[in-house]
Scaffold this active site. Sequence first.
Site, mmCIF file in Angstrom:
data_model
loop_
_atom_site.group_PDB
_atom_site.id
_atom_site.type_symbol
_atom_site.label_atom_id
_atom_site.label_comp_id
_atom_site.label_asym_id
_atom_site.label_seq_id
_atom_site.Cartn_x
_atom_site.Cartn_y
_atom_site.Cartn_z
ATOM 1 N N CYS A 9 -4.515 2.301 -3.942
ATOM 2 C CA CYS A 9 -3.327 2.902 -2.992
ATOM 3 C C CYS A 9 -2.163 1.905 -3.595
ATOM 4 O O CYS A 9 -1.369 1.699 -2.431
ATOM 5 C CB CYS A 9 -3.579 2.991 -1.759
ATOM 6 S SG CYS A 9 -4.620 4.379 -1.526
ATOM 7 N N HIS A 60 0.711 -1.043 -0.046
ATOM 8 C CA HIS A 60 -0.043 0.098 -0.064
ATOM 9 C C HIS A 60 0.772 1.321 -0.086
ATOM 10 O O HIS A 60 1.910 1.185 0.598
ATOM 11 C CB HIS A 60 -0.642 -0.180 0.973
ATOM 12 C CG HIS A 60 -1.979 0.734 1.310
ATOM 13 N ND1 HIS A 60 -1.709 2.364 1.541
ATOM 14 C CD2 HIS A 60 -3.236 0.676 1.278
ATOM 15 C CE1 HIS A 60 -2.869 2.912 1.900
ATOM 16 N NE2 HIS A 60 -3.899 2.082 1.442
ATOM 17 N N LYS A 91 -10.716 -1.287 9.993
ATOM 18 C CA LYS A 91 -10.847 -2.492 9.126
ATOM 19 C C LYS A 91 -11.203 -3.681 9.818
ATOM 20 O O LYS A 91 -11.566 -4.431 9.214
ATOM 21 C CB LYS A 91 -9.604 -2.730 8.255
ATOM 22 C CG LYS A 91 -8.948 -1.409 7.705
ATOM 23 C CD LYS A 91 -8.598 -1.822 6.191
ATOM 24 C CE LYS A 91 -8.223 -0.661 5.638
ATOM 25 N NZ LYS A 91 -6.909 -0.457 4.718
ATOM 26 N N ASP A 117 2.880 -4.627 8.201
ATOM 27 C CA ASP A 117 1.677 -3.999 8.098
ATOM 28 C C ASP A 117 0.335 -4.912 7.933
ATOM 29 O O ASP A 117 0.384 -5.577 7.107
ATOM 30 C CB ASP A 117 1.768 -3.158 6.604
ATOM 31 C CG ASP A 117 0.138 -2.530 6.078
ATOM 32 O OD1 ASP A 117 -0.765 -2.706 6.841
ATOM 33 O OD2 ASP A 117 0.249 -1.802 5.418
ATOM 34 N N GLN A 123 -4.671 -5.153 6.767
ATOM 35 C CA GLN A 123 -5.587 -5.954 5.691
ATOM 36 C C GLN A 123 -5.832 -7.546 6.468
ATOM 37 O O GLN A 123 -6.718 -8.177 6.144
ATOM 38 C CB GLN A 123 -5.205 -6.056 4.190
ATOM 39 C CG GLN A 123 -6.279 -6.335 3.432
ATOM 40 C CD GLN A 123 -7.099 -5.290 3.496
ATOM 41 O OE1 GLN A 123 -8.584 -5.785 3.634
ATOM 42 N NE2 GLN A 123 -6.838 -3.901 3.126
HETATM 43 C C1 PLP Z 1 -6.026 0.161 4.790
HETATM 44 C C2 PLP Z 1 -4.589 -0.147 4.558
HETATM 45 C C3 PLP Z 1 -3.616 0.901 4.856
HETATM 46 C C4 PLP Z 1 -3.832 2.220 5.418
HETATM 47 O O1 PLP Z 1 -4.578 2.295 6.547
HETATM 48 P P1 PLP Z 1 -5.228 3.535 7.049
HETATM 49 O O2 PLP Z 1 -6.105 3.070 7.966
HETATM 50 O O3 PLP Z 1 -5.744 4.337 5.675
HETATM 51 O O4 PLP Z 1 -4.067 4.343 7.778
HETATM 52 C C5 PLP Z 1 -2.085 0.378 4.810
HETATM 53 N N1 PLP Z 1 -1.831 -0.740 4.372
HETATM 54 C C6 PLP Z 1 -2.777 -1.811 4.029
HETATM 55 C C7 PLP Z 1 -2.577 -3.134 3.715
HETATM 56 C C8 PLP Z 1 -4.174 -1.345 4.366
HETATM 57 O O5 PLP Z 1 -5.221 -2.276 3.591
#
Ligand code: PLP
Length: 404
Positions: A362, A121, A224, A198, A201
């Site tokens: 993104c 992302h 999320k 990260d 997801q």
């Molecule tokens: C949604 C997402 C982000 C960004 O999250 P924010 O809540 O907008 O800061 C980063 N990485 C992944 C894999 C995502 O799905």
Amino acid sequence: MLEINKIRQDFPILNRQVNGKPLVYFDNAATSQTPQQVIDVIVDYYSNYNANIHRGVHTLSQEATDKYEAARKTIQNHFNAKYAYEIILTSGTTHSINLIASGFASLLNEKDELLVSALEHHSNIVPWQMLCEKTGATLKVIPMTNEGELDMQAYTNLLSKSTKLVFVNHISNALGTINPIETIIEKAHQVGAAVLIDGAQACPHIKPDVQALDVDFYVTSAHKMCGPTGVGMLYGKEEWLKKLPPYQGGGEMIDQVTFEKTTYAGLPHKFEAGTPNICGGIAFGAAIDYMNTIDFNNIANYEHKLLEYGTKRLLEIEGLKIYGTSKNKTSVISFNLDGIHPYDVGTLLDKMGIAVRTGHHCTQPIMDFYKIPGTVRASFAFYNTKEEIDALVTAVKKAKMMLS
Ligand SMILES: *Cc1c(COP(=O)(O)O)cnc(C)c1O
């Protein structure tokens, strides 16, 4: 087993209509919906104990502080962190990554290398590019394959004594690929590099154990995983959080302030300058509690069935291509119709009450890899149903007819 009808009653928004049709919400990878149990916690906070935390002797402030710190404990237990102070509450994944990237500015030089994956992302790319500009360190990319998986042989070859940090998502938001983070972490540690995962997801689908993973940093967003927007977390190993300098200066993060010298507060407050999203933090804890009552094994099994069913049904449509075909996938289906722009498909689906994401998600480098402007992305949560997937398939067929 999931009691799907009972679960759906927890989400008031699922009863609404969009453009005269029952809402089919398939944009869960962008943000999840909020159950009544979490909405109630938010209403309770503002109705009964709204106050600033950590500094009041009065009852409301103490109640808010207790609930906020209890939420931190809930998050700690959920991710199996060793200490509650290893959980830093942030405004979300983006904030968490920027905090770490900013902290490493004082620890890197032009001989150092950072590894990013091709599946990231933008929020796990851009802060590191900014860090490299500041420090002269080099950013290298772990390439991806046509299936949307990371090329692990190339990863092994890229690792060296110069590698200081590796950052990879647990699950790709654009393709749904579950990355082999256990191996990624182990190999990075063999050359002495730290790893940031990260998990934005991943956390709606699986329950990560940060100690078993032996990961250095793990970040995610509440929105999320059935929580509100504007709150998230950073897990960091104690040794790293002690080593890194504070991110922002302000109230709450200090020990003593004079004009000559300021000393910083201990963990976690060192990284939590200013009044935080108090209600959001408490609701984040409630969202985790809610998801655990559904149970992550049940969620994963059920969503896998939705993924298999959705994949099979969508592939019945001639000229439809799915991007991201790894065997290790969560319930994300990114697709395009031959010769039709994803935006046009998404617009028509909305007219039929179906919410999907269109565009680059993104993740422009992934779109460049496939040489496409974007995809239509349908992402399923545990409150979705096969009947909704049938509605999607019917709507995509209709859109295809109208657009070709
Ligand atoms: C949604 C997402 C982000 C960004 O999250 P924010 O809540 O907008 O800061 C980063 N990485 C992944 C894999 C995502 O799905």
